[in-house]
Design a protein around this motif. Sequence first.
Motif, mmCIF file in Angstrom:
data_model
loop_
_atom_site.group_PDB
_atom_site.id
_atom_site.type_symbol
_atom_site.label_atom_id
_atom_site.label_comp_id
_atom_site.label_asym_id
_atom_site.label_seq_id
_atom_site.Cartn_x
_atom_site.Cartn_y
_atom_site.Cartn_z
ATOM 1 N N GLU A 149 0.838 -1.028 0.151
ATOM 2 C CA GLU A 149 0.059 0.001 -0.269
ATOM 3 C C GLU A 149 0.829 1.198 0.150
ATOM 4 O O GLU A 149 1.888 1.251 0.870
ATOM 5 N N VAL A 150 0.530 2.137 -0.714
ATOM 6 C CA VAL A 150 1.328 3.505 -0.644
ATOM 7 C C VAL A 150 0.728 4.384 0.347
ATOM 8 O O VAL A 150 -0.452 4.009 0.783
ATOM 9 N N PRO A 151 1.240 5.299 0.788
ATOM 10 C CA PRO A 151 1.257 6.333 1.809
ATOM 11 C C PRO A 151 0.099 7.073 1.467
ATOM 12 O O PRO A 151 -0.181 7.338 0.275
ATOM 13 N N SER A 152 -0.873 7.471 2.069
ATOM 14 C CA SER A 152 -2.016 8.418 1.708
ATOM 15 C C SER A 152 -1.632 9.852 1.547
ATOM 16 O O SER A 152 -0.531 10.166 2.065
ATOM 17 N N PHE A 194 -3.346 8.898 -7.550
ATOM 18 C CA PHE A 194 -2.563 9.063 -6.385
ATOM 19 C C PHE A 194 -1.488 8.157 -6.339
ATOM 20 O O PHE A 194 -0.357 8.307 -6.125
ATOM 21 N N SER A 195 -2.166 6.912 -6.254
ATOM 22 C CA SER A 195 -1.161 5.797 -5.911
ATOM 23 C C SER A 195 -0.047 5.737 -7.133
ATOM 24 O O SER A 195 1.059 5.227 -7.028
ATOM 25 N N TYR A 200 2.074 8.460 -6.908
ATOM 26 C CA TYR A 200 3.399 7.998 -5.885
ATOM 27 C C TYR A 200 4.293 7.295 -6.270
ATOM 28 O O TYR A 200 5.588 7.365 -6.160
ATOM 29 N N ARG A 201 3.755 6.248 -6.976
ATOM 30 C CA ARG A 201 5.019 5.126 -7.303
ATOM 31 C C ARG A 201 5.873 5.890 -8.562
ATOM 32 O O ARG A 201 6.908 5.283 -8.674
ATOM 33 N N VAL A 250 5.395 12.155 -1.684
ATOM 34 C CA VAL A 250 4.038 12.598 -1.387
ATOM 35 C C VAL A 250 3.444 13.768 -2.219
ATOM 36 O O VAL A 250 2.626 14.128 -2.639
ATOM 37 N N GLU A 257 6.831 -0.760 7.201
ATOM 38 C CA GLU A 257 6.125 -0.314 6.192
ATOM 39 C C GLU A 257 6.904 0.876 5.240
ATOM 40 O O GLU A 257 6.918 0.733 4.018
ATOM 41 N N ASN A 271 8.135 0.302 1.347
ATOM 42 C CA ASN A 271 8.168 1.543 0.437
ATOM 43 C C ASN A 271 9.433 2.064 0.224
ATOM 44 O O ASN A 271 9.652 2.355 -1.306
#
Lengths: 176, 201
Positions: free
Chosen positions: A53-56, B34-35, B38-39, B44, B124, B128
């Motif tokens: 899961e990516v950060p929000s 957004f995801s 982000y990737r 962010v 986490e 990431n």
Amino acid sequence: MNCFKVSHHLSAYLDSELTGSEMLAIRSHLGICPHCRAELESLKITKRVCAVEVPSATPGFEERLSEVVRSARQNGQAQAWQRYFSTSLSVAVACVIGLGVFTSYLFIKHTPAAPIKPVSPSSVAQSQPSLSKMHLVDNPAPNSGSTGQEVQQEREYLDGADPLSGPASAIAYADR
Amino acid sequence: MAFTLTRIFDRAQTDQGSFEEFEKLMRQTQKQAFSLAYRLTGNVSEAEDLVQDAYIRAFRFFYRYDRSMPFSSWLFRIVTNAHIDAVRRKCKLRTSSLDQGGDDGSKTIEVMDSSALPDALIAERDVNEDLQKGLDSMNQEFKMAVILADVEGMAYEEIAEVMNTSIGTVRSRIHRGRKHLKAHLLSTAPALYERYCDELL
């Protein structure tokens, strides 16, 4: 299918992106080949790591995004209407100019031409003095054959001296 | 000329009429966007900027959107193009402010203190970070193909549409991208890889 071919199709196999016959062929190869099975497992792990899961986004991002798009909409709308009106205005101006040009063309085309009068030899003779005056004004050079006295007379005549009160020779010269 | 005028008038009208539809689609797709962002960016704030940029572009050209294809595919194409543009801009403008430097020319950079975070969050964040480093070390095309397939879960056909290429090329890019990522994770974060291996088994 051999290991080389199978290894190239393993990701697509993992994603079920192959045809039915290809899927069956790879499945049967995996049943007998531990090396390709291990390769498939490692690809599964990689796929799983990717799905972490990516950060929000920061709080209030949704509202900020809506606001940004709304303001972009207002700007875009204003620009669109401005473009519409400026284009309409350009079209109207072009139409008016075109209409003017066309009307002028029609006017010139339908205006009757003035009759040409025949020129008589006497009228040509009457017009000679004026030609002579022009010659004097344009070419007062000494090579025209006039003497210094004659040039002086010409100048007096041209400077506005009344031809009737001036010397008769000047008038005579001018009328020559 | 009349055609141009009608088209301009239609666009001015469409901006009014389709805004509600666009807002609805935006609400449905913004998390996915957004995801993906982000990737692609690994950050962010950069991801938020990219998403904003992409939605503004999408709204500007919304009249060109073909309703027969999914909005998300069309939007992802815009996001990836906007990202490529941003990367190109960044390559041109790689600047750093000298205002923050000390008297001796040294510079201070703020770094987050990991010890202040709970263990789960640290774990986490590490995943990431390692994943992001792996993705960033990849060729842009492989990276996009892998992200669209594994992060967004898109079908190869959709990915081919987004990346404007053939399904065969997509298949090859995903496979090579995954192999590269696996090699990177095994060399830089073997513990993480092992953990996921255990979880899977």
